[in-house]
Design a protein around this motif. Sequence first.
Motif, PDB file in Angstrom:
ATOM      1  N   LEU C 111     -37.689 -37.058   6.464  1.00 31.36           N
ATOM      2  CA  LEU C 111     -37.696 -38.570   6.880  1.00 31.36           C
ATOM      3  C   LEU C 111     -36.185 -39.141   6.630  1.00 31.36           C
ATOM      4  O   LEU C 111     -36.247 -40.208   6.844  1.00 31.36           O
ATOM      5  N   VAL C 112     -35.369 -38.283   6.277  1.00 30.87           N
ATOM      6  CA  VAL C 112     -34.103 -38.751   6.099  1.00 30.87           C
ATOM      7  C   VAL C 112     -33.599 -39.912   7.103  1.00 30.87           C
ATOM      8  O   VAL C 112     -33.251 -41.302   6.474  1.00 30.87           O
ATOM      9  N   THR C 113     -33.298 -39.576   8.090  1.00 30.81           N
ATOM     10  CA  THR C 113     -32.803 -40.352   9.127  1.00 30.81           C
ATOM     11  C   THR C 113     -33.788 -41.571   9.571  1.00 30.81           C
ATOM     12  O   THR C 113     -33.060 -42.668   9.541  1.00 30.81           O
ATOM     13  N   ASP C 114     -34.891 -41.461   9.330  1.00 28.62           N
ATOM     14  CA  ASP C 114     -35.806 -42.296   9.729  1.00 28.62           C
ATOM     15  C   ASP C 114     -35.783 -43.542   8.755  1.00 28.62           C
ATOM     16  O   ASP C 114     -35.998 -44.752   8.941  1.00 28.62           O
ATOM     17  N   VAL C 115     -35.759 -43.090   7.486  1.00 29.76           N
ATOM     18  CA  VAL C 115     -35.702 -44.084   6.204  1.00 29.76           C
ATOM     19  C   VAL C 115     -34.497 -44.885   6.229  1.00 29.76           C
ATOM     20  O   VAL C 115     -34.614 -46.117   5.966  1.00 29.76           O
TER      21      VAL C 115
ATOM     22  N   LEU D  22     -27.064 -47.638  19.165  1.00 33.18           N
ATOM     23  CA  LEU D  22     -28.579 -48.270  19.001  1.00 33.18           C
ATOM     24  C   LEU D  22     -29.080 -47.096  18.454  1.00 33.18           C
ATOM     25  O   LEU D  22     -29.957 -47.242  17.676  1.00 33.18           O
ATOM     26  N   PHE D  23     -29.205 -45.950  19.036  1.00 31.12           N
ATOM     27  CA  PHE D  23     -29.911 -44.876  18.570  1.00 31.12           C
ATOM     28  C   PHE D  23     -29.850 -44.526  17.012  1.00 31.12           C
ATOM     29  O   PHE D  23     -30.788 -44.299  16.269  1.00 31.12           O
ATOM     30  N   ALA D 109     -25.250 -35.878  11.267  1.00 31.52           N
ATOM     31  CA  ALA D 109     -25.792 -36.554  10.182  1.00 31.52           C
ATOM     32  C   ALA D 109     -26.912 -37.936  10.508  1.00 31.52           C
ATOM     33  O   ALA D 109     -27.742 -37.960   9.880  1.00 31.52           O
ATOM     34  N   PHE D 110     -26.380 -38.499  11.522  1.00 32.58           N
ATOM     35  CA  PHE D 110     -26.970 -39.694  11.893  1.00 32.58           C
ATOM     36  C   PHE D 110     -28.281 -39.594  12.531  1.00 32.58           C
ATOM     37  O   PHE D 110     -29.136 -40.538  12.718  1.00 32.58           O
ATOM     38  N   LEU D 111     -28.506 -38.280  13.128  1.00 32.15           N
ATOM     39  CA  LEU D 111     -29.668 -38.159  14.076  1.00 32.15           C
ATOM     40  C   LEU D 111     -30.551 -36.996  13.845  1.00 32.15           C
ATOM     41  O   LEU D 111     -31.561 -36.724  14.608  1.00 32.15           O
ATOM     42  N   VAL D 112     -30.374 -36.334  12.463  1.00 29.34           N
ATOM     43  CA  VAL D 112     -31.015 -35.165  12.243  1.00 29.34           C
ATOM     44  C   VAL D 112     -32.595 -35.316  12.511  1.00 29.34           C
ATOM     45  O   VAL D 112     -33.131 -34.584  13.369  1.00 29.34           O
TER      46      VAL D 112
END
Lengths: 193, 193, 193, 193
Positions: C111-115, D22-23, D109-112
């Motif tokens: 959940l990293v990115t989502d969190v 935005l993503f 890193a930002f989208l994993v």
Amino acid sequence: MPYTEEHIQQTRTAILESAFNLFTQKGFEATSIDQIMQGADMTRGAFYAHFSSKSDLYRQALIHSAKKTQAKYHKPEKVSEQSWLKVLLRGYLHKDHLNQKNSAPCPLAFLVTDVAIREDTVREAYTDAYRSMNNMISNYANSNSNTKPKSTLAATAMLIGTVAVARALDDEQLTHELLESCRSEIKNILENN
Amino acid sequence: MPYTEEHIQQTRTAILESAFNLFTQKGFEATSIDQIMQGADMTRGAFYAHFSSKSDLYRQALIHSAKKTQAKYHKPEKVSEQSWLKVLLRGYLHKDHLNQKNSAPCPLAFLVTDVAIREDTVREAYTDAYRSMNNMISNYANSNSNTKPKSTLAATAMLIGTVAVARALDDEQLTHELLESCRSEIKNILENN
Amino acid sequence: MPYTEEHIQQTRTAILESAFNLFTQKGFEATSIDQIMQGADMTRGAFYAHFSSKSDLYRQALIHSAKKTQAKYHKPEKVSEQSWLKVLLRGYLHKDHLNQKNSAPCPLAFLVTDVAIREDTVREAYTDAYRSMNNMISNYANSNSNTKPKSTLAATAMLIGTVAVARALDDEQLTHELLESCRSEIKNILENN
Amino acid sequence: MPYTEEHIQQTRTAILESAFNLFTQKGFEATSIDQIMQGADMTRGAFYAHFSSKSDLYRQALIHSAKKTQAKYHKPEKVSEQSWLKVLLRGYLHKDHLNQKNSAPCPLAFLVTDVAIREDTVREAYTDAYRSMNNMISNYANSNSNTKPKSTLAATAMLIGTVAVARALDDEQLTHELLESCRSEIKNILENN
DNA sequence: ACCAGCGGGACATCCCGTTTGT
DNA sequence: ACAAACGGGATGTCCCGCTGGT
């Protein structure tokens, strides 16, 4: 611009009128956007191209219908103020007005309570409409008076109140008497001084 | 039964008053049973032990509040009709009435529009309340008149309309003028003939 | 209290696990409450008796799954720290973990990115879970070290990062190499110094 | 054709960058095409002239931003591999990278998490980008090594994991320590053998 | 009488792809 | 290429009545 301006205005007007009809018959909350759009022969998707929210629509529908009512009661040039006032009162205090058979039901009477619990922008629009109606009546009433113009605020409220209450009553006879009573009292107020 | 009759009545009254408060502030549809019960310090489960539906509650709350208003404006024995009428009008047409700071806001004014779109049983209750209010005012007004009793239906509607409209307005100055205007006109109607 | 505490907890847990499954497989936004509740053999209506919002559920599901993961990797008494660490790493860096065949997938990785794009309360919960995992690894790694304890923060992040990246890759061979590489490097970090 | 190729490319790039912004800030699902186009100073109508769907755009935005990141971390000719690696790590593991103040945030890193749940074509693009980044780091790290080239896959994952986790944390102090820890561990991995 | 879990209906808002038009 | 109306799908949240339970 895609779609002609005229077409857009027609759509917009159709939505406004459908909305006003439903708002007066079922109230703000009980009226769904689906129903409104159905009444305008369209689907929900088109709504937000014209209005930003249901609340926004309510405000605009109020303004739109107030203008219509105002226009309907606007005096033709050839008629005297005095006689036009009688026509106006007869129309406003007529049974057909209550049942919405009248082409332009007055939002001031049909939405009072509803407006009071709506946000400020809506109440502003209502205030404007009330002022307009009051001015109109005031003009017709004061035209032949050689005494100083008098406040007609309460007379206007009486008209509005009569229609609003009459609509809520469940007794045709009482409704009839109320309208009658209002017709006679309003003359006293507007003529006497 | 583990609950006393008195306790039940207290609960019932609490629900009625919480309901009336919310109905006047947010309207019928926008008020949920949950909110009402929260205002009466209970949960929804308890609701159905007292009322069969929200609609039923609405009717009863209307009747309850009408009685309260009626009681509040009931003339004490020692006061004359004439002077009591003035007190009544002062109270009814007071700003605090609009803001619900008044302990017994009049359902006739606060719920007009809402009632008009509700089912017949509700409108019946409203009609009764309107008749009662009209009778009361009529009694006080006709007491000292040696001419034949006159219809006060429109006068009553004017009171109701004034309060209803005033509540919808967004301009304090205008509200003030409207109340003022009503106070002066109502006297003419009730006294003159 | 109606419904036994046990029954309520079972329901609650069922929702939490269904939610975590879906959140990891489809993300927060793409997961609907309907789907979650369906996975817990109930309907939408029951949801709000247990959680105040989807966001709230997300936070609680994160906490719940973090506890489960923590429990799963908790060292049995009889096993030495050193050997248990190997077991832990083997399990965490295993293919079955990526495919969620593992019974307790690690929310830190899934959940990293989502969190990062969720509100603060969620990020707090994540921070707590990260700290816990780091402490656990730190304990096992420093147990036999007679030198001063060292920061394992990056080692923990490497584990998380490896699993997270591996899940995103579309090349089985590369995934395999990455896991392998991580297994060998993590030893250096934790043992050497 | 009334629009120059250059203008088209500018528009395309504007959309890609608005989209990537935005993503990373709101995730795939929570980002609407409307918002993306608003960020590119256009309306949705124009979108479909450039991309076939939001999914397609996502893939392209990932590729575009990966190239930008790659370019940003490309070694200038005059600088030695060793010292450039330090610059690279400093930049990648810097706070400004987390807050997107950095001009080219790393999609890896930002989208994993987001990529892992997207369709295969997106994951392919991610895999390519990961391989590129790994190659780059590998080249810089192995330049002065006279031993056999070693796998840097886990080291790369550690960088990505550190940034991803750091972004999710809600504790500045802990974030700081994590970045610090990563900086020191990464050296051991890349230099030692 | 009262509490709270639960089923399932409703709706404002948003969103995306297509269509109409410049 | 771009703008905006329009159709229609989806969903979080709320709401109400029922029911199990005290």
